[in-house]
Motif scaffolding. Structure first.
Motif, PDB file in Angstrom:
ATOM      1  N   THR A   1       0.815  -1.216   0.000  1.00 27.13           N
ATOM      2  CA  THR A   1       0.000   0.000   0.000  1.00 27.13           C
ATOM      3  C   THR A   1       0.849   1.268   0.000  1.00 27.13           C
ATOM      4  OG1 THR A   1      -0.045   0.019   2.403  1.00 27.13           O
ATOM      5  CG2 THR A   1      -1.867  -1.084   1.313  1.00 27.13           C
ATOM      6  N   ALA A   2       2.130   1.165   0.371  1.00 30.88           N
ATOM      7  CA  ALA A   2       3.023   2.324   0.519  1.00 30.88           C
ATOM      8  C   ALA A   2       2.412   3.382   1.427  1.00 30.88           C
ATOM      9  CB  ALA A   2       3.395   2.926  -0.833  1.00 30.88           C
ATOM     10  N   SER A   3       1.670   2.945   2.414  1.00 36.83           N
ATOM     11  CA  SER A   3       1.086   3.916   3.339  1.00 36.83           C
ATOM     12  C   SER A   3       1.065   3.381   4.768  1.00 36.83           C
ATOM     13  CB  SER A   3      -0.339   4.249   2.883  1.00 36.83           C
ATOM     14  OG  SER A   3      -1.017   4.927   3.907  1.00 36.83           O
ATOM     15  N   SER A   4       1.788   4.063   5.661  1.00 37.82           N
ATOM     16  CA  SER A   4       1.771   3.636   7.069  1.00 37.82           C
ATOM     17  C   SER A   4       0.379   3.814   7.657  1.00 37.82           C
ATOM     18  CB  SER A   4       2.717   4.462   7.936  1.00 37.82           C
ATOM     19  OG  SER A   4       3.943   4.623   7.374  1.00 37.82           O
ATOM     20  N   ASN A   5      -0.323   4.846   7.187  1.00 38.07           N
ATOM     21  CA  ASN A   5      -1.668   5.088   7.719  1.00 38.07           C
ATOM     22  C   ASN A   5      -2.630   3.964   7.345  1.00 38.07           C
ATOM     23  OD1 ASN A   5      -0.721   7.473   8.643  1.00 38.07           O
ATOM     24  ND2 ASN A   5      -2.288   8.740   7.703  1.00 38.07           N
TER      25      ASN A   5
ATOM     26  N   GLY B   1      12.416   4.897   7.403  1.00 38.92           N
ATOM     27  CA  GLY B   1      12.684   4.562   6.001  1.00 38.92           C
ATOM     28  C   GLY B   1      12.668   5.810   5.133  1.00 38.92           C
ATOM     29  N   THR B   2      11.731   6.690   5.403  1.00 34.26           N
ATOM     30  CA  THR B   2      11.627   7.934   4.642  1.00 34.26           C
ATOM     31  C   THR B   2      12.885   8.776   4.857  1.00 34.26           C
ATOM     32  OG1 THR B   2       9.264   7.819   4.994  1.00 34.26           O
ATOM     33  CG2 THR B   2      10.136   9.937   4.273  1.00 34.26           C
ATOM     34  N   ALA B   3      13.334   8.844   6.109  1.00 33.01           N
ATOM     35  CA  ALA B   3      14.534   9.618   6.415  1.00 33.01           C
ATOM     36  C   ALA B   3      15.745   9.044   5.679  1.00 33.01           C
ATOM     37  CB  ALA B   3      14.776   9.619   7.921  1.00 33.01           C
TER      38      ALA B   3
ATOM     39  N   ALA C   1       1.771  12.967   7.404  1.00 38.63           N
ATOM     40  CA  ALA C   1       1.003  11.729   7.511  1.00 38.63           C
ATOM     41  C   ALA C   1       1.702  10.626   6.708  1.00 38.63           C
ATOM     42  CB  ALA C   1      -0.383  11.965   6.940  1.00 38.63           C
ATOM     43  N   GLY C   2       1.483   9.375   7.134  1.00 42.62           N
ATOM     44  CA  GLY C   2       2.084   8.257   6.415  1.00 42.62           C
ATOM     45  C   GLY C   2       1.254   7.869   5.204  1.00 42.62           C
ATOM     46  N   VAL C   3       1.410   8.629   4.139  1.00 45.55           N
ATOM     47  CA  VAL C   3       0.686   8.319   2.899  1.00 45.55           C
ATOM     48  C   VAL C   3       1.692   8.191   1.762  1.00 45.55           C
ATOM     49  CG1 VAL C   3      -1.493   9.413   3.572  1.00 45.55           C
ATOM     50  CG2 VAL C   3       0.270  10.765   2.468  1.00 45.55           C
ATOM     51  N   PRO C   4       1.305   7.582   0.640  1.00 45.27           N
ATOM     52  CA  PRO C   4       2.295   7.363  -0.418  1.00 45.27           C
ATOM     53  C   PRO C   4       2.930   8.663  -0.916  1.00 45.27           C
ATOM     54  CG  PRO C   4       0.340   6.072  -0.855  1.00 45.27           C
ATOM     55  CD  PRO C   4       0.030   6.946   0.320  1.00 45.27           C
ATOM     56  N   GLY C   5       4.237   8.612  -1.075  1.00 46.27           N
ATOM     57  CA  GLY C   5       4.961   9.701  -1.731  1.00 46.27           C
ATOM     58  C   GLY C   5       5.195  10.948  -0.905  1.00 46.27           C
ATOM     59  N   ILE C   6       4.796  10.940   0.354  1.00 49.33           N
ATOM     60  CA  ILE C   6       4.932  12.166   1.154  1.00 49.33           C
ATOM     61  C   ILE C   6       6.408  12.502   1.381  1.00 49.33           C
ATOM     62  CG2 ILE C   6       4.920  11.169   3.484  1.00 49.33           C
ATOM     63  CD1 ILE C   6       2.809  14.123   2.524  1.00 49.33           C
ATOM     64  N   GLY C   7       7.239  11.463   1.412  1.00 50.31           N
ATOM     65  CA  GLY C   7       8.672  11.663   1.647  1.00 50.31           C
ATOM     66  C   GLY C   7       9.303  12.589   0.626  1.00 50.31           C
ATOM     67  N   LEU C   8       8.841  12.546  -0.607  1.00 50.58           N
ATOM     68  CA  LEU C   8       9.414  13.418  -1.636  1.00 50.58           C
ATOM     69  C   LEU C   8       9.054  14.868  -1.372  1.00 50.58           C
ATOM     70  CD1 LEU C   8       9.095  11.823  -5.172  1.00 50.58           C
ATOM     71  CD2 LEU C   8      11.081  11.996  -3.699  1.00 50.58           C
TER      72      LEU C   8
ATOM     73  N   LEU D   1      10.712   2.427  -4.096  1.00 49.44           N
ATOM     74  CA  LEU D   1      11.412   2.709  -2.839  1.00 49.44           C
ATOM     75  C   LEU D   1      10.421   3.083  -1.744  1.00 49.44           C
ATOM     76  CD1 LEU D   1      14.525   4.680  -4.116  1.00 49.44           C
ATOM     77  CD2 LEU D   1      14.435   2.339  -3.275  1.00 49.44           C
ATOM     78  N   ASP D   2       9.352   3.767  -2.135  1.00 54.32           N
ATOM     79  CA  ASP D   2       8.318   4.157  -1.176  1.00 54.32           C
ATOM     80  C   ASP D   2       7.736   2.899  -0.500  1.00 54.32           C
ATOM     81  OD1 ASP D   2       6.522   5.650   0.230  1.00 54.32           O
ATOM     82  OD2 ASP D   2       5.320   6.297  -1.478  1.00 54.32           O
ATOM     83  N   MET D   3       7.542   1.864  -1.319  1.00 50.00           N
ATOM     84  CA  MET D   3       6.971   0.626  -0.785  1.00 50.00           C
ATOM     85  C   MET D   3       7.910   0.006   0.258  1.00 50.00           C
ATOM     86  SD  MET D   3       5.744  -0.665  -4.508  1.00 50.00           S
ATOM     87  CE  MET D   3       4.869  -2.168  -4.166  1.00 50.00           C
ATOM     88  N   VAL D   4       9.201  -0.050  -0.088  1.00 49.46           N
ATOM     89  CA  VAL D   4      10.137  -0.682   0.850  1.00 49.46           C
ATOM     90  C   VAL D   4      10.295   0.193   2.100  1.00 49.46           C
ATOM     91  CG1 VAL D   4      12.413  -1.724   1.101  1.00 49.46           C
ATOM     92  CG2 VAL D   4      11.362  -1.615  -1.144  1.00 49.46           C
ATOM     93  N   ARG D   5      10.385   1.519   1.888  1.00 50.90           N
ATOM     94  CA  ARG D   5      10.625   2.349   3.083  1.00 50.90           C
ATOM     95  C   ARG D   5       9.401   2.375   4.003  1.00 50.90           C
ATOM     96  NH1 ARG D   5      10.681   6.954  -0.933  1.00 50.90           N
ATOM     97  NH2 ARG D   5       8.787   8.128  -0.562  1.00 50.90           N
ATOM     98  N   THR D   6       8.210   2.199   3.435  1.00 55.05           N
ATOM     99  CA  THR D   6       7.028   2.161   4.296  1.00 55.05           C
ATOM    100  C   THR D   6       7.074   0.918   5.194  1.00 55.05           C
ATOM    101  OG1 THR D   6       5.810   3.293   2.560  1.00 55.05           O
ATOM    102  CG2 THR D   6       4.504   2.339   4.317  1.00 55.05           C
ATOM    103  N   ALA D   7       7.572  -0.202   4.623  1.00 56.38           N
ATOM    104  CA  ALA D   7       7.716  -1.420   5.437  1.00 56.38           C
ATOM    105  C   ALA D   7       8.694  -1.164   6.583  1.00 56.38           C
ATOM    106  CB  ALA D   7       8.190  -2.577   4.566  1.00 56.38           C
ATOM    107  N   VAL D   8       9.754  -0.397   6.294  1.00 51.41           N
ATOM    108  CA  VAL D   8      10.725  -0.068   7.345  1.00 51.41           C
ATOM    109  C   VAL D   8      10.082   0.886   8.368  1.00 51.41           C
ATOM    110  CG1 VAL D   8      12.968   1.031   7.786  1.00 51.41           C
ATOM    111  CG2 VAL D   8      12.668  -0.445   5.795  1.00 51.41           C
ATOM    112  N   ASN D   9       9.300   1.826   7.885  1.00 47.28           N
ATOM    113  CA  ASN D   9       8.626   2.763   8.799  1.00 47.28           C
ATOM    114  C   ASN D   9       7.756   2.034   9.821  1.00 47.28           C
ATOM    115  OD1 ASN D   9       9.720   4.891   7.409  1.00 47.28           O
ATOM    116  ND2 ASN D   9       7.858   5.466   6.316  1.00 47.28           N
ATOM    117  N   VAL D  10       6.928   1.109   9.345  1.00 49.61           N
ATOM    118  CA  VAL D  10       5.999   0.455  10.276  1.00 49.61           C
ATOM    119  C   VAL D  10       6.729  -0.508  11.218  1.00 49.61           C
ATOM    120  CG1 VAL D  10       3.952   0.690   8.816  1.00 49.61           C
ATOM    121  CG2 VAL D  10       5.341  -1.357   8.606  1.00 49.61           C
TER     122      VAL D  10
HETATM  123  N1  ASP Z   1       4.791   6.221   2.218  1.00 50.47           N
HETATM  124  C1  ASP Z   1       5.475   6.484   3.441  1.00 50.47           C
HETATM  125  C2  ASP Z   1       4.618   6.046   4.605  1.00 50.47           C
HETATM  126  O1  ASP Z   1       3.426   5.994   4.518  1.00 50.47           O
HETATM  127  C3  ASP Z   1       5.858   7.914   3.585  1.00 50.47           C
HETATM  128  C4  ASP Z   1       6.868   8.278   2.522  1.00 50.47           C
HETATM  129  O2  ASP Z   1       8.042   7.954   2.718  1.00 50.47           O
HETATM  130  O3  ASP Z   1       6.521   8.852   1.510  1.00 50.47           O
HETATM  131  O4  ASP Z   1       5.120   5.740   5.640  1.00 50.47           O
END
Ligand code: ASP
Length: 414
Positions: free
Chosen positions: A268-272, A307-309, A347-354, A381-390
């Motif tokens: 989902t690429a979204s922590s939320n 992951g985003t960082a 918020a943890g949503v797709p692509g917010i890191g950019l 990368l968003d998909m993988v980093r979201t997995a790291v975030n959660v």
């Molecule tokens: N998609 C990431 C998340 O939901 C945030 C991001 O890195 O864009 O955690």
């Protein structure tokens, strides 16, 4: 369905998604595939699934935090749990980005790459200032915050509401029982919708594989793999240390139990959107008491983004190298500070890191047009980093819960 079976089915859904995606990829631009497959059935199934998951987030976060806070007899302990959690979230994010900068400098990522930076254009969406982030924690209208899904505002309102229940004697007890019942019902709704994950994941992955332009990868392979390597180092080593040493739990069991959450975050690429699965796993699989998890997990979905960082650290070094700009040690410290703080309000949503990356780049005087170089491959990368975030959210929660003696080890080792 048992969790093992569900994880297996999610993996099967992913694999089938990749296969179906690869079959249709060559025809991605064809009318038929665009209308009926990637933009038709797959889009529909994927979006319905995502919407159902998001539907759970606001009621789940609100009710679960009210229950958690109303179960804490002493509000001081809430303050203690909150303090420890925020410090750990901030420290782990700072560690993540430092690791990313060090590894990217070692690998010299982007040095000598002959990528043309002419004609680049990237339109930055405005990012919040730190002051605004703090102010935005508070709401004058909780109904509006619930309606708009402002998680941090909901968290604060729910915490205060839960604490007030404790002080409201008999009426408080009645309301508390009511919330405990609603919580049970919502958790069973979560299980029903989570059971649909394999189908949702199949549709999301298949659509992604059909529509992703793989040619873009070649230019930025160095960047791509550096981000991946640091993500994996942080995922296993930093989180392994947190769980194994600070939370005193077997890290292998932890990673096994987290697989389902990670697959979900990846798809989902979204922590939320992953929040319901993260919370259920933290409570029912890891054995963390609702008092701690109900509060720290939703908080982590918004403020903790290791992951985003990491992506932002590597991207900064990469863009500096591409434009031949030398950054001083002070500039790198600025990057660490800005990336860590900017992850708090987003918020943890797709692509917010950019989007927050624009803030980081501007702070140290790098051209934000550089983002145009990496945007094409950011989704993967968003998909993988979201997995790291959660994963970070749950490991920090485990450390805090362990220090408060709120982990049921029988559940963990079941
Ligand atoms: N998609 C990431 C998340 O939901 C945030 C991001 O890195 O864009 O955690």
């Amino acid at each position: 369905m048992t969790n093992k079976k569900l994880t297996r089915n999610i993996l099967i859904g992913m694999a089938l998604g990749i296969i179906v995606g690869l079959i249709f990829h060559p025809f991605a631009d064809g009318y038929w595939v665009k209308t009926y497959i990637s933009g038709g059935v797959l889009h529909l199934v994927g979006q319905i699934f995502l919407t159902l998951m998001k539907m759970l987030v606001v009621p789940l976060v609100f009710v679960s935090i009210v229950c958690g806070a109303s179960n804490v007899a002493d509000p001081k302990s809430l303050g203690r749990i909150g303090g420890k959690t925020i410090i750990l979230y901030v420290c782990t994010t700072a560690i993540a980005i430092t690791l990313a900068i060090v590894v990217s400098l070692l690998f010299q990522v982007g040095k000598g790459a002959n990528i043309s930076t002419e004609n680049l254009s990237f339109h930055a969406a405005p990012a919040q200032s730190f002051l605004e982030t703090i102010l935005n924690l508070f709401t004058a209208n909780p109904i509006n915050s619930l309606a708009e899904g402002h998680l941090l505002q909901i968290i604060i309102f729910a915490l205060l509401f839960g604490i007030a229940i404790n002080f409201a004697k008999e009426a408080g007890t009645r309301i508390k029982n009511w919330f405990d019942d609603i919580n049970e019902v919502i958790m069973s709704l979560v299980s029903i919708i989570i059971a649909l994950t394999p189908y949702g994941v199949f549709a999301l992955i298949a659509k992604l594989v059909i529509t992703t332009d793989l040619d873009k990868f070649v230019y930025v392979l160095g960047y791509f793999f550096t981000v991946l390597i640091v993500l994996f180092i942080h995922l296993f080593i930093t989180n392994g240390i947190l769980v194994g040493i600070l939370a005193r739990l077997n890290p292998i069991t932890f990673f096994k139990k987290m697989l389902r959450v990670q697959l979900f975050a990846f798809s989902t690429a979204s922590s939320n959107a992953t929040l319901p699965v993260t919370l259920e796993t933290a409570e029912k699989e890891i054995g963390i008491n609702n008092k701690v998890a109900s509060f720290t997990i939703p908080l982590g979905a918004t403020i903790n983004m290791d992951g985003t960082a990491i992506m932002q650290g590597v991207a900064t070094v990469f863009i500096a190298h591409i434009y031949n700009i030398d950054l001083s040690l002070g500039a790198y410290l600025m990057v660490i500070l800005t990336a860590t703080l900017s992850s708090i309000g987003t918020a943890g949503v797709p692509g917010i890191g950019l989007i927050t990356l624009t803030l980081v780049l501007t702070q140290v005087g790098l051209p934000i047009e550089g983002i145009a170089l990496i945007i094409g491959i950011d989704r993967i990368l968003d998909m993988v980093r979201t997995a790291v975030n959660v994963t970070g959210d749950v490991s920090v929660t485990a450390v805090v819960a362990n220090s408060e003696k709120q982990i049921d080890r029988d559940i963990y080792y079941q």
